[in-house]
Enzyme design. Structure first.
Site, PDB file in Angstrom:
ATOM      1  N   HIS A 332      56.193  36.130-124.743  1.00  0.00           N
ATOM      2  CA  HIS A 332      55.634  36.950-123.660  1.00  0.00           C
ATOM      3  C   HIS A 332      56.011  36.435-122.268  1.00  0.00           C
ATOM      4  O   HIS A 332      55.205  36.453-121.347  1.00  0.00           O
ATOM      5  CB  HIS A 332      54.103  37.018-123.771  1.00  0.00           C
ATOM      6  CG  HIS A 332      53.642  37.864-124.920  1.00  0.00           C
ATOM      7  ND1 HIS A 332      53.628  39.227-124.886  1.00  0.00           N
ATOM      8  CD2 HIS A 332      53.208  37.518-126.162  1.00  0.00           C
ATOM      9  CE1 HIS A 332      53.185  39.697-126.051  1.00  0.00           C
ATOM     10  NE2 HIS A 332      52.932  38.682-126.834  1.00  0.00           N
ATOM     11  N   ASP A 392      50.651  33.483-128.443  1.00  0.00           N
ATOM     12  CA  ASP A 392      50.632  34.554-129.440  1.00  0.00           C
ATOM     13  C   ASP A 392      52.007  35.187-129.611  1.00  0.00           C
ATOM     14  O   ASP A 392      52.857  35.110-128.729  1.00  0.00           O
ATOM     15  CB  ASP A 392      49.632  35.645-129.036  1.00  0.00           C
ATOM     16  CG  ASP A 392      49.976  36.236-127.668  1.00  0.00           C
ATOM     17  OD1 ASP A 392      50.352  35.461-126.777  1.00  0.00           O
ATOM     18  OD2 ASP A 392      49.876  37.463-127.508  1.00  0.00           O
ATOM     19  N   GLU A 393      52.191  35.802-130.754  1.00  0.00           N
ATOM     20  CA  GLU A 393      53.335  36.675-131.042  1.00  0.00           C
ATOM     21  C   GLU A 393      54.688  36.095-130.612  1.00  0.00           C
ATOM     22  O   GLU A 393      55.448  36.765-129.916  1.00  0.00           O
ATOM     23  CB  GLU A 393      53.143  38.033-130.335  1.00  0.00           C
ATOM     24  CG  GLU A 393      51.931  38.784-130.805  1.00  0.00           C
ATOM     25  CD  GLU A 393      51.813  40.160-130.159  1.00  0.00           C
ATOM     26  OE1 GLU A 393      51.608  41.130-130.898  1.00  0.00           O
ATOM     27  OE2 GLU A 393      51.915  40.250-128.918  1.00  0.00           O
ATOM     28  N   VAL A 394      54.973  34.882-131.025  1.00  0.00           N
ATOM     29  CA  VAL A 394      56.282  34.328-130.700  1.00  0.00           C
ATOM     30  C   VAL A 394      57.292  34.908-131.685  1.00  0.00           C
ATOM     31  O   VAL A 394      57.148  34.780-132.896  1.00  0.00           O
ATOM     32  CB  VAL A 394      56.274  32.789-130.788  1.00  0.00           C
ATOM     33  CG1 VAL A 394      57.618  32.232-130.352  1.00  0.00           C
ATOM     34  CG2 VAL A 394      55.147  32.228-129.947  1.00  0.00           C
TER      35      VAL A 394
END
Lengths: 598, 442
Positions: A332, A392-394
């Site tokens: 992100h 988060d969400e790598v």
């Protein structure tokens, strides 16, 4: 209440007024939704008062009746009141909040005299007030009685102690910031002899003032009333947050400040500021100005300057709200790349760089040098003990494509990209903890088994995967970490109809686990992600839906009656409209004062 | 169109937009279903020209012209050379607002009319009353709103209504009022005694009322007088009579209704009773020289309707086959089924609205010509002035383009780019249109 009132108005008489008259003749008690305290066991409260504040929420349910709810119910009968406030350490009053006068005078605002609102000798005492309380008195005065102008006090009228709200605070903490450990309990007593608000801290006094303001109601003639009541109140969870995302869409400063106001009306106490993300970097860093000049949507109009950030923090502090800043890495972070060359991992297409970039590059020393300087600044700009570090969400595809990363993995003996992520996050956590900060991370950091400090707070946001959010809560607390729940409270995910009900029904401790585990749940957050939200639709999308989450986090786990909640929430949304908040309807109906386009 | 900074190339200045109405202008009249909205716009220096047969076309052309102007990086107002011949695909392009579930202040309605003009909509379908409240202040029956509105301040006075109609007219927008009967009329009962059917519980009259009582002469006397007023107040030739979702339980419970059914030979078929009522009502409005629109149930229950009745299709499941049927019977139709904007969902639902092809149903060319257009409906259960604007715009813009532009204009990526720009334009014009996706406006 609005509907009844208008009906009464149409019928040419005010039923409410009749009740009041009856009450004045001394026949019976005023009708009260919140029974007075004597009938109630006090154990939960006293335990709260003496418990270790780090886990200062209740383990056993307290009786509903002893507690105010997130939004207080409309109460049908009362007698006129006046308000005055003081804080202990002296018995003197520091500000008169308001004075009620007769019906007719209320109908002509010009002669609605406010004894001592500004000019009364009682107001300016020898000692300067506490700024948090002073500001709160001014705010609630305005909320309750409008902006004025207020005519000079009528000196012929004598203030009686029972006519004023006396606010008494044990420890002032006036120049400090609220923390996770801040006590927010208060006791509000309105009876024939006194109007008294007592609290251990100014933060509790703020919550009590909010409750007080919600208990005040106006008759058809414009007279202000409050019912006799005794309320002993305290939050169930110490962390009651709201996330705003200022990266997908920039939110003007005024939107943020307005949101803080409404958070206070809902007794929320943490503003989780998801400042930056892939699409834009609006935070104007002093150390790395290029981040915003290159990474924001518009470096002149779509940034938060140091002054803006300060203003948000102070505005929040005055409302007992902590500002939890999130700088999400290593994923992100696309918008970071424009300002800091080589911070992001170059992705490859075959043997050539593709021109795209992935997560923060975890193999370069320069990355960690940058993070050290950057978070040094962040640590001093944001006074709260906690920072949110994201995690988060790598997405691993870019790392996978990059030969240098692969070589690094081999050298380190990593066979899983989660190990690389862990490597990065551990280094980052070391950096941040060296600045004496605690941290919150998204659940993936825990799921990917990153080694973190035992006092890390894990925020659970994934509804179904890898496990249901309740299972995740179980796992996180079982591992001994403190947990924050967000998964069921994504306010940005809209559906048709009264979806607040599902959010209201969530019981955050409804997972398998020991009492010790449950004690590790410090609260939750409603999240308003910004893909489809900006200042055009933020407010009606947030409120009153966010209120459902707020009540769940504040009130007892026994406060679950949906019909009752609907009635109160509808009423509360009309109150929000009166306070100028563009809160959307939760069903058919109306408010006396509707929102007007400007 | 220079403003502020003078440009070096003065010879490239556009000095004027010349607007010419070539036929009788219709300046002092109201727009109608047959109004000509076509226009031709030629932008070239030094004088741009906008030609239209009628003022209504000139309005659409002015809107287009305003959308062609942009500011370059120096802030100079700029317009590219262009030659545009434009006309709408469908003559009826509407927005439905519901002022009964929630009252909408006049300001919100006027603002909506502004935004409608920015999107070339030309019909405000004003669902003005319903079960929940009766905000329309009738001069003939003032008790209807005195008793049936939420409060006495939640009403539309004759002055409010004429303000809306005139504001709309100036923007080339027709105002079609809907007075929905015989169902959806709970609020009418408060101010008009004996209008609604008393429901029974067993042998006894219960304390509740159902749809309008279709068996009493007083009902039709009342309706005649009310619609006489409405016909005068609302100048448009069309009037919407509703007719949707009539519940039969209350009628069925009432012994007098049952006797009436027996007498008329309706058996137990309450759709026949409903048709009986609607036919009489259609007769009343026809005698006032109004053409009626009804919701699809009226057609579903009885195909033998007054010729000229317009059927509005709203049920989403099988709307293409409903369109086939309605047009096969020779009725004109308006499509709403796929465009219920109150049914919100997460993400870019405007794409779904945009992708609808209204003529994509089984039928002859003659049948397809009976599709007059469509309406985006924003029902009011969860909508009031707080969220109306961001919920309508720019989602309704997708419907606006579908109803205006040629059927070949379907490129969704191109639409996304244009719609994003248009939403920023609406923001600049003071319409708080919500974002389509991540990004920003200047």
């Amino acid at each position: 209440m609005d509907e009844e009132m208008s009906q009464a108005r149409k019928n040419g008489l005010c039923r409410k007024l009749k009740i009041v008259c009856k009450r004045r003749k001394g026949r019976g008690e005023a009708l009260m939704r919140t029974p007075s305290q004597h009938s109630l066991p006090r154990a939960p409260l006293s335990r709260l008062l003496h418990s270790n504040q780090n886990i200062s929420f209740e383990m056993t349910p307290s009786p509903v009746s002893a507690r105010a709810t997130g939004w207080s119910p409309p109460l049908p009968s009362a007698e006129p009141f006046r308000l005055l406030s003081s804080h202990r350490g002296g018995t003197r009053a520091i500000a008169v909040l308001c004075v009620h006068k007769s019906h007719k005078e209320r109908a002509h605002p010009a002669v609605f005299s406010a004894v001592g609102c500004t000019g009364d000798t009682v107001v300016h005492t020898r000692k300067p007030g506490c700024d948090v309380l002073d500001a709160a008195f001014a705010r609630y005065h305005r909320l309750l009685f409008g902006a004025g102008p207020w005519p000079p006090p009528s000196l012929s009228r004598r203030l009686q102690s029972k006519d004023v709200l006396v606010v008494s605070v044990v420890t002032a903490e006036c120049n400090e910031f609220p923390t996770l450990k801040s006590l927010e309990n208060y006791t509000l007593t309105i009876d024939d002899d006194q109007c008294l608000l007592t609290a251990d801290t100014i933060w509790g006094a703020l919550r009590g003032l909010e409750t007080f303001s919600q208990l005040v109601w106006t008759s058809a003639e414009g007279t202000f009333f409050i019912n006799k009541t005794t309320i002993k109140d305290f939050p169930r969870f110490p962390h009651r947050g709201l996330l705003l995302d200022t990266s997908r869409h920039y939110l003007p400063l005024s939107s943020i400040l307005d949101t803080l106001d409404v958070m206070a009306y809902n007794k929320l106490n943490v503003f989780h500021w998801h400042l930056v993300d892939d699409p834009s970097f609006p935070y104007d860093s002093i150390t790395f100005p290029e981040l915003a000049t290159k990474g924001s949507y518009n470096p002149v109009t779509h940034i938060y300057t140091a002054q803006d950030v300060k203003e948000v923090i102070e505005y929040a502090r005055l409302r007992g709200i902590r500002v939890l800043a999130e700088f999400d890495t290593p994923g992100h972070t696309l918008s970071w790349g424009s300002g800091i060359p080589e911070l992001l991992t170059p992705c490859y297409s075959g043997s050539q760089p593709s021109g795209d970039f992935g997560p923060v590059n975890p193999i370069l020393n320069s990355t960690y040098e940058f993070m050290s300087s950057f978070f040094l600044e962040i640590s001093s700009v944001f006074p709260d003990f906690y920072l949110h570090l994201g995690g988060d969400e790598v997405d691993f595809t870019c790392w996978k494509s990059n030969p240098d990363i692969q070589a690094f993995m081999k050298k380190r003996g990593f066979d899983d990209f989660r190990q690389l992520e862990s490597f990065y996050i551990q280094k980052l956590l070391d950096i941040v903890s060296a600045y004496n900060k605690g941290y919150v991370v998204w659940q993936e950091v825990f799921d990917n088994k990153v080694k973190v400090r035992p006092d890390t707070i894990v925020q659970v946001w994934r509804a179904e995967k890898p496990v249901t959010y309740m299972q995740e809560m179980e796992l996180v607390t079982k591992a001994g970490f403190r947990a924050l729940l967000s998964a069921p409270w994504y306010l940005n995910r809209i559906t048709y109809g009264p979806d607040w009900k599902a959010m209201y029904r969530v019981e955050p401790l409804d997972f398998e686990g020991s009492l010790e585990q449950k004690a590790l749940v410090i609260g939750g957050e409603a999240c308003m992600w910004g893909e489809w939200v900006d200042s055009t639709n933020l407010v009606p999308r947030l409120w009153p839906r966010g209120g459902a989450v707020a009540e769940r986090l504040w009130s007892s786990n026994l406060t679950t009656d949906l019909d009752f909640a609907y009635t109160r929430l509808s009423h509360f949304r009309c109150k929000l409209l009166r306070r100028g908040v563009q809160a959307e309807p939760i069903g058919v109906g109306y408010c006396e004062q509707e929102f007007e386009e400007t | 169109m220079h403003h502020g900074l003078a440009k070096v190339h003065v010879e490239m200045q556009l000095k004027q937009l010349l607007v010419t109405i070539t036929l009788e202008s219709e300046c002092n009249s109201f727009p109608s279903m047959s109004s000509d909205e076509s226009y031709t716009l030629t932008v070239q220096e030094p004088v741009a020209s906008l030609k239209a047969n009628k003022v209504w076309g000139a309005l659409r052309g002015l809107e287009t012209f305003s959308q062609l102007i942009y500011q370059d990086s120096y802030g100079t107002f700029t317009i590219n050379e262009a030659h545009i011949i434009d006309s709408p695909r469908f003559p009826h392009r509407g927005i439905l607002i519901d002022t009964s579930r929630h009252y909408l202040p006049i300001k919100s309605i006027l603002k909506t009319l502004d935004a409608m003009a920015f999107n070339k909509f030309n019909v405000l379908h004003w669902h003005i009353v319903d079960d929940q409240s009766f905000p329309y202040q009738s001069t003939t029956f003032p008790e209807l709103s005195n008793k049936g509105s939420y409060t006495l301040s939640h009403v539309y006075t004759p002055n409010d209504v004429s303000k809306v109609i005139e504001y709309a007219r100036l923007r080339g927008i027709r105002v079609i009022p809907e007075f929905d009967t015989p169902g959806h009329t709970q609020s009418w009962g408060k101010g008009q005694k004996d209008l609604l059917t008393p429901c029974y519980k067993g042998q006894k009259q219960a304390n509740s009322a159902g749809p309008i009582n279709p068996m009493l002469n007083t009902t039709y006397t009342f309706l005649t007088m009310l619609f006489k007023e409405i016909s005068k107040v609302f100048p448009d030739q069309l009037i919407h009579l509703g007719g949707d979702e009539v519940e039969f339980d209350c009628w069925a419970s009432n012994p007098n209704i049952q006797n009436f059914m027996k007498k008329k030979g309706f058996g137990q078929d309450f759709t026949k009773l409903e048709s009986f009522y609607v036919q009489k009502l259609l007769g009343i409005t026809a005698s006032m020289n109004k053409r009626s629109i009804v919701w699809q149930e009226v057609f579903d229950n009885n195909k033998e309707l007054q010729p000229g009745t317009i059927i509005q299709v709203w049920k989403s499941e099988t709307y293409p086959s409903e369109l086939s049927q309605v047009t096969a019977y020779g009725f004109s139709t308006i499509l709403s089924a796929p465009w219920y904007l109150d049914l919100i969902s997460y993400g870019q639902d405007w794409r779904k609205y945009y992708s609808v092809e209204p003529l994509n149903f089984q039928g002859s060319d003659k049948q397809k010509k009976l599709v007059l257009g469509g309406e985006a409906c924003l029902w009011g259960e969860y909508v009031d002035a707080t969220n109306l604007t961001p919920r309508l715009w720019p989602r309704a813009s997708a419907v606006g383009e579908r109803l205006w532009s040629d059927k070949t204009v379907t490129d969704i990526l191109d639409a996304y780019d244009r719609l994003s720009k248009h939403r920023c334009r609406m923001l600049r014009r003071g319409i708080s249109a919500q974002p389509l996706f991540v990004g920003f406006c200047d």
